[in-house]
Motif scaffolding. Structure first.
Motif, PDB file in Angstrom:
ATOM      1  N   ASP A 144       0.402 -13.731 -19.808  1.00  9.54           N
ATOM      2  CA  ASP A 144      -0.512 -14.844 -19.561  1.00  9.54           C
ATOM      3  C   ASP A 144      -1.896 -14.247 -19.298  1.00  9.54           C
ATOM      4  O   ASP A 144      -2.188 -13.832 -18.177  1.00  9.54           O
ATOM      5  N   PRO A 145      -2.760 -14.194 -20.317  1.00  7.81           N
ATOM      6  CA  PRO A 145      -4.081 -13.566 -20.130  1.00  7.81           C
ATOM      7  C   PRO A 145      -4.908 -14.209 -19.025  1.00  7.81           C
ATOM      8  O   PRO A 145      -5.753 -13.543 -18.424  1.00  7.81           O
ATOM      9  N   ALA A 146      -4.656 -15.492 -18.737  1.00  7.30           N
ATOM     10  CA  ALA A 146      -5.411 -16.163 -17.674  1.00  7.30           C
ATOM     11  C   ALA A 146      -4.948 -15.745 -16.287  1.00  7.30           C
ATOM     12  O   ALA A 146      -5.655 -15.963 -15.294  1.00  7.30           O
ATOM     13  N   ASP A 147      -3.762 -15.140 -16.209  1.00  9.93           N
ATOM     14  CA  ASP A 147      -3.226 -14.666 -14.929  1.00  9.93           C
ATOM     15  C   ASP A 147      -2.701 -13.249 -15.136  1.00  9.93           C
ATOM     16  O   ASP A 147      -1.498 -13.004 -15.135  1.00  9.93           O
ATOM     17  N   PRO A 148      -3.604 -12.281 -15.344  1.00  6.79           N
ATOM     18  CA  PRO A 148      -3.187 -10.926 -15.712  1.00  6.79           C
ATOM     19  C   PRO A 148      -2.398 -10.230 -14.608  1.00  6.79           C
ATOM     20  O   PRO A 148      -2.755 -10.310 -13.432  1.00  6.79           O
ATOM     21  N   LYS A 149      -1.333  -9.539 -15.023  1.00  3.03           N
ATOM     22  CA  LYS A 149      -0.512  -8.780 -14.092  1.00  3.03           C
ATOM     23  C   LYS A 149      -0.613  -7.278 -14.329  1.00  3.03           C
ATOM     24  O   LYS A 149      -0.282  -6.487 -13.440  1.00  3.03           O
ATOM     25  N   LEU A 150      -1.029  -6.884 -15.518  1.00  6.94           N
ATOM     26  CA  LEU A 150      -1.149  -5.464 -15.846  1.00  6.94           C
ATOM     27  C   LEU A 150      -2.589  -4.986 -15.689  1.00  6.94           C
ATOM     28  O   LEU A 150      -2.878  -4.131 -14.856  1.00  6.94           O
ATOM     29  N   LEU A 151      -3.476  -5.561 -16.479  1.00  5.66           N
ATOM     30  CA  LEU A 151      -4.891  -5.178 -16.445  1.00  5.66           C
ATOM     31  C   LEU A 151      -5.597  -6.120 -15.472  1.00  5.66           C
ATOM     32  O   LEU A 151      -6.028  -7.210 -15.836  1.00  5.66           O
ATOM     33  N   VAL A 152      -5.669  -5.692 -14.220  1.00  2.00           N
ATOM     34  CA  VAL A 152      -6.136  -6.585 -13.164  1.00  2.00           C
ATOM     35  C   VAL A 152      -7.571  -6.250 -12.766  1.00  2.00           C
ATOM     36  O   VAL A 152      -8.052  -5.136 -12.969  1.00  2.00           O
ATOM     37  N   THR A 153      -8.234  -7.245 -12.213  1.00  2.00           N
ATOM     38  CA  THR A 153      -9.583  -7.078 -11.682  1.00  2.00           C
ATOM     39  C   THR A 153      -9.498  -6.663 -10.223  1.00  2.00           C
ATOM     40  O   THR A 153      -8.747  -7.264  -9.448  1.00  2.00           O
ATOM     41  N   VAL A 154     -10.236  -5.640  -9.862  1.00  2.00           N
ATOM     42  CA  VAL A 154     -10.351  -5.219  -8.477  1.00  2.00           C
ATOM     43  C   VAL A 154     -11.674  -5.761  -7.963  1.00  2.00           C
ATOM     44  O   VAL A 154     -12.745  -5.304  -8.381  1.00  2.00           O
ATOM     45  N   TRP A 155     -11.603  -6.743  -7.090  1.00  2.00           N
ATOM     46  CA  TRP A 155     -12.786  -7.467  -6.662  1.00  2.00           C
ATOM     47  C   TRP A 155     -13.838  -6.521  -6.088  1.00  2.00           C
ATOM     48  O   TRP A 155     -13.552  -5.697  -5.227  1.00  2.00           O
ATOM     49  N   GLY A 156     -15.061  -6.616  -6.601  1.00  2.00           N
ATOM     50  CA  GLY A 156     -16.164  -5.801  -6.117  1.00  2.00           C
ATOM     51  C   GLY A 156     -16.168  -4.389  -6.641  1.00  2.00           C
ATOM     52  O   GLY A 156     -17.065  -3.603  -6.319  1.00  2.00           O
ATOM     53  N   VAL A 157     -15.171  -4.024  -7.466  1.00  2.00           N
ATOM     54  CA  VAL A 157     -15.099  -2.657  -7.999  1.00  2.00           C
ATOM     55  C   VAL A 157     -15.114  -2.691  -9.520  1.00  2.00           C
ATOM     56  O   VAL A 157     -16.091  -2.307 -10.160  1.00  2.00           O
ATOM     57  N   GLY A 158     -14.031  -3.133 -10.119  1.00  2.00           N
ATOM     58  CA  GLY A 158     -13.938  -3.126 -11.577  1.00  2.00           C
ATOM     59  C   GLY A 158     -12.548  -3.525 -12.020  1.00  2.00           C
ATOM     60  O   GLY A 158     -12.075  -4.610 -11.691  1.00  2.00           O
ATOM     61  N   TYR A 159     -11.847  -2.611 -12.721  1.00  2.00           N
ATOM     62  CA  TYR A 159     -10.562  -2.935 -13.305  1.00  2.00           C
ATOM     63  C   TYR A 159      -9.556  -1.821 -13.057  1.00  2.00           C
ATOM     64  O   TYR A 159      -9.911  -0.651 -12.876  1.00  2.00           O
TER      65      TYR A 159
END
Length: 286
Positions: free
Chosen positions: A220-235
């Motif tokens: 589910d690209p709208a709820d990523p579990k693998l490639l996640v966003t790290v808030w305030g940092v990146g990915y």
């Protein structure tokens, strides 16, 4: 010379074309020029260049249409060049699969460095895939896996659950890098530098490619579990937990309502707040 390649420069401004051509020739490349959409497609078909520097504002038909047509000729790397700085243009160019995007006014030296970077990546990939010399030496396989995703760096192939993934060159490079560093967070600037060798440029390039990559590797690209966003940092690329479940925030325990005066076995349970939904580092989900 480090590189020597055939480069087609497409721009209807003769001053820009000649300046770009001069810098590319100084870097050891062979250069041809085209000034409109139809002649650009014809030159690409006849010459099959190693790289195309393509302006978007062209007579005949625009650079986007030129790019769509030359894609039918094969995997020719393209750097899009335009005076239009709107984000929508940059994103469209990247989503079409362009290898880089430079906005006018620009430094001819920077453009040459970017061209050399694109050529190095393209030649590395083509050299690995196309060595049919029949020699006894063989490249050592470099196969990386995370969950059901497998990427063969040597063969420049990727698959998910045994099904081949149609990745652009930059998407492939990004996935290969992140799989090699599971669980490690990177800023967009770090990804630009470490993955593509750029010390400058528009960081929205990373955001676009992360979004495109999620569409190909996430359930589910709208709820990523693998490639996640790290808030305030990146990915960050998270490996699945043992048993196949992806790592990530733990759901809080569910506490059933208890009748007044009744003793509950869950009275000592503590509900942990759910982690915030993944967002892009500027606050918007890519």
């Amino acid at each position: 010379m480090e590189l020597s390649a055939d480069v087609l420069v497409v721009d209807d401004d003769p001053t820009v074309s000649e300046v770009v051509a001069a810098y590319l020739r100084r870097s050891g490349h062979r250069v041809r020029l085209a000034a409109d959409g139809p002649s650009a497609v014809a030159a690409a078909d006849a010459w099959r260049p190693d790289l195309i520097v393509l302006d978007l504002m062209l007579p005949g038909f625009d650079g986007f249409e030129v790019y769509r047509r030359i894609r039918q000729l094969g995997p020719i790397p393209v750097i899009m060049l335009t005076a239009r700085g709107e984000e929508s243009d940059r994103i469209l160019g990247l989503e079409l699969g362009a290898d880089d995007y430079v906005t006018k006014p620009f430094s001819p030296r920077e453009l040459t460095l970017r061209a050399n970077s694109v050529l190095r990546r393209a030649r590395q990939a083509a050299g690995i895939r196309g060595d049919d010399s029949g020699g006894t030496a063989a490249a050592t396989a470099d196969v990386r896996r995370i969950g059901d995703i497998e990427i063969d760096v040597t063969g420049h192939q990727a698959s998910r659950g045994g099904v081949a993934l149609a990745l652009t060159g930059r998407e492939f490079d990004l996935l290969a890098f992140l799989i090699a560093h599971p669980g490690q967070a990177f800023t967009r600037a770090e990804l630009m530098r470490l993955v593509w060798g750029w010390d400058y440029g528009d960081q929205s390039t990373v955001t676009v490619h992360v979004r495109r990559l999620r569409e190909k590797i996430e359930a589910d690209p709208a709820d990523p579990k693998l490639l996640v966003t790290v808030w305030g940092v990146g990915y960050r690329l998270d490996p699945p937990a043992p048993g196949g479940a992806p790592t990530g925030p733990i759901e809080p325990p569910k506490i059933e309502p208890v009748a007044p005066g009744a003793r509950s076995d869950t009275s000592e349970a503590v509900a942990h707040p759910a982690a915030p939904h993944s967002r892009d580092i500027d606050g918007a989900t890519p």
